[in-house]
Write an enzyme that holds these catalytic residues in place. Structure first.
Site, PDB file in Angstrom:
ATOM      1  N   HIS A 272       0.856  -1.196   0.000  1.00  0.00           N
ATOM      2  CA  HIS A 272       0.000   0.000   0.000  1.00  0.00           C
ATOM      3  C   HIS A 272       0.889   1.242   0.000  1.00  0.00           C
ATOM      4  CE1 HIS A 272      -3.110   2.862   1.080  1.00  0.00           C
ATOM      5  NE2 HIS A 272      -3.958   1.953   0.654  1.00  0.00           N
ATOM      6  N   ASP A 329      -7.894  -5.266  -0.276  1.00  0.00           N
ATOM      7  CA  ASP A 329      -8.366  -6.181  -1.332  1.00  0.00           C
ATOM      8  C   ASP A 329      -8.015  -7.633  -1.087  1.00  0.00           C
ATOM      9  OD1 ASP A 329      -7.548  -3.475  -3.415  1.00  0.00           O
ATOM     10  OD2 ASP A 329      -9.578  -4.240  -3.053  1.00  0.00           O
TER      11      ASP A 329
END
Ligand code: SDX
Length: 393
Positions: A272, A329
């Site tokens: 991320h 996700d």
């Protein structure tokens, strides 16, 4: 070059705006919407309450919520002529492509609205987007199955209405399971906003030229579709299925990811830009995956593969040194699948969740009268040269 330009590819170290909507702390793994902890909201709020909070800045009173929720309930129907646009798509068109096209088309069907002020008109556009996105989303799914498209029902709440449009058939009603409704409520809240991510920045940039809200949101849907962004939730399940089909050896795939330069393979659902310890949403979703699958009596072998992959990666120097952890996700697709949602609809679910955040950020950008977004560059092309006519080339 005249003037002084700082090159910052991918805007990794650029603050694009000031915003009062969402706070992230990447080191501490903190996510707050308008000052409320994501853990609190996911456990105690409804998705429409969170939508109201993000867009209008405060949790709604009972009266405010009743007005907001009723307005949404009464605007879920989509102009029947929009079905003709659906009919023009190949049946197997990806629902994200259909969704961004239909939302863009909404500007043609809903732009000329009477309203006393710009603010009233914007409020009505906001209601229409929140109300009609689920209807449009389900229509592309039903058409891909060759099933009749379902109409929304005003007597159903927001999430049951979506589920009914997704799964009910003329030959058999769909039984709304509270476990499924609650799981979706949590997932939609967790996806609702995330400060200046790729798709939100897209919505702001398009809106900064004074383009209408439908075109801005449509651009955000297109950006979200990319496998490095919202499209990752579909890639994760396809990756986990591939690992399962390949005997479930997660270390082989960890090694492939470590040699990304040669293999070109990434562990989707990992890493991320902001979170460098853990994604608080991934923590909540991982726990919810266990709860939901056991409540539904679903035993999905890819859940164990996902946990094994997470374990292997978190103990591997390549991932530790790059601070790569599961993101939002990584586990979400496992829950969507347990709820009966097909893989090619996972990113659509992300879009339905993220819609209030896109709207809130677009509204704030307009209210703050942000200038039109127009970054500069470092020019590396040819220096001045004479034109040679074609006859001489
Ligand atoms: C979302 O911004 C947001 O908030 C997004 C989001 C939201 O709510 O809006 O949180 C939603 O998009 C989550 C991310 C979903 N994407 C994926 O899961 C795709 C896989 N992840 C990566 O592609 C990547 O981690 C990103 C895109 C998420 C972040 O990319 P960055 O910050 O540009 O990091 P990078 O690509 O520069 O990677 C740094 C290093 C590189 O290695 P080196 O060049 O230093 O040797 O880490 C490696 C990368 O190769 N790396 C990975 C990896 N992610 C990064 N290696 C293997 N597997 C991965 N998943």
């Amino acid at each position: 070059q005249t003037g002084y330009v700082t090159l910052d590819r991918g805007y990794k170290n650029t603050g694009a705006t000031k915003s009062a909507i969402t706070f992230l702390d990447g080191e501490e793994g903190i996510l707050q919407y308008r000052g409320y902890a994501i853990e609190d909201l996911a456990a105690k709020a409804s998705f429409l309450e969170v939508a109201y909070l993000l867009i209008y800045g405060e949790l709604p009173t009972k009266e405010q919520y009743a007005v907001f929720e009723t307005a949404i309930r009464r605007h879920t129907l989509v102009n029947e002529d929009m079905r003709k646009i659906f009919d023009g798509f190949p049946v197997k068109a990806h629902p994200m492509g259909v969704l961004s096209s239909l939302v863009s088309a909404m500007s043609a069907f809903y732009s000329d609205i009477e309203g006393s002020s710009e603010e009233d008109k914007t409020d009505l556009h906001i209601i229409r987007l929140l109300a009609k996105l689920p209807t449009i989303a389900t229509w592309s799914y039903k058409r891909s199955l060759g099933h009749p498209m379902n109409y929304p029902k005003n007597q159903l709440d927001y999430i049951p209405n979506f589920l009914n449009m997704m799964f009910s058939l003329p030959v058999e009603d769909y039984k709304i399971d509270p476990v499924v409704v609650e799981a979706l409520n949590v997932l939609l809240i967790l996806h609702a906003d995330h400060e200046q991510n790729c798709s939100t920045s897209t919505v702001r940039l398009v809106g900064s030229s004074q383009a209408n809200i439908y075109s801005s949101i449509s651009a955000g849907i297109s950006a979200l579709w990319g496998p490095l962004h919202g499209g990752a939730n579909q890639e994760v399940i396809e990756m986990l299925e591939a690992i399962r089909a390949d005997g479930g050896d997660v270390s082989k795939y960890v090694d492939m990811a470590k040699n990304a330069k040669t293999t070109g393979f990434r562990l989707f659902g990992f890493g991320h830009r902001v979170y460098k310890n853990f994604d608080p949403r991934a923590k909540i979703i991982k726990k919810a995956a266990d709860d939901v699958l056991s409540k539904l009596g679903v035993n999905d072998p890819v859940l164990e593969i996902a946990k094994g992959l997470e374990e292997a990666a978190l103990h591997d120097d390549y991932f530790i040194s790059r601070k790569l952890y599961p993101n939002v996700d990584f586990y979400s697709g496992i829950i969507y699948r347990a709820l009966g949602i097909p893989t090619n609809m996972f990113t659509v679910m992300f879009a339905i969740g993220r819609l209030p955040g896109w709207i809130a950020q677009w509204k704030e950008m307009r209210e703050q009268k942000e200038p039109i977004g127009r970054p500069r560059q470092i020019y590396t092309g040819a220096t001045l040269r004479e034109f040679t006519p074609l006859s001489k080339r």
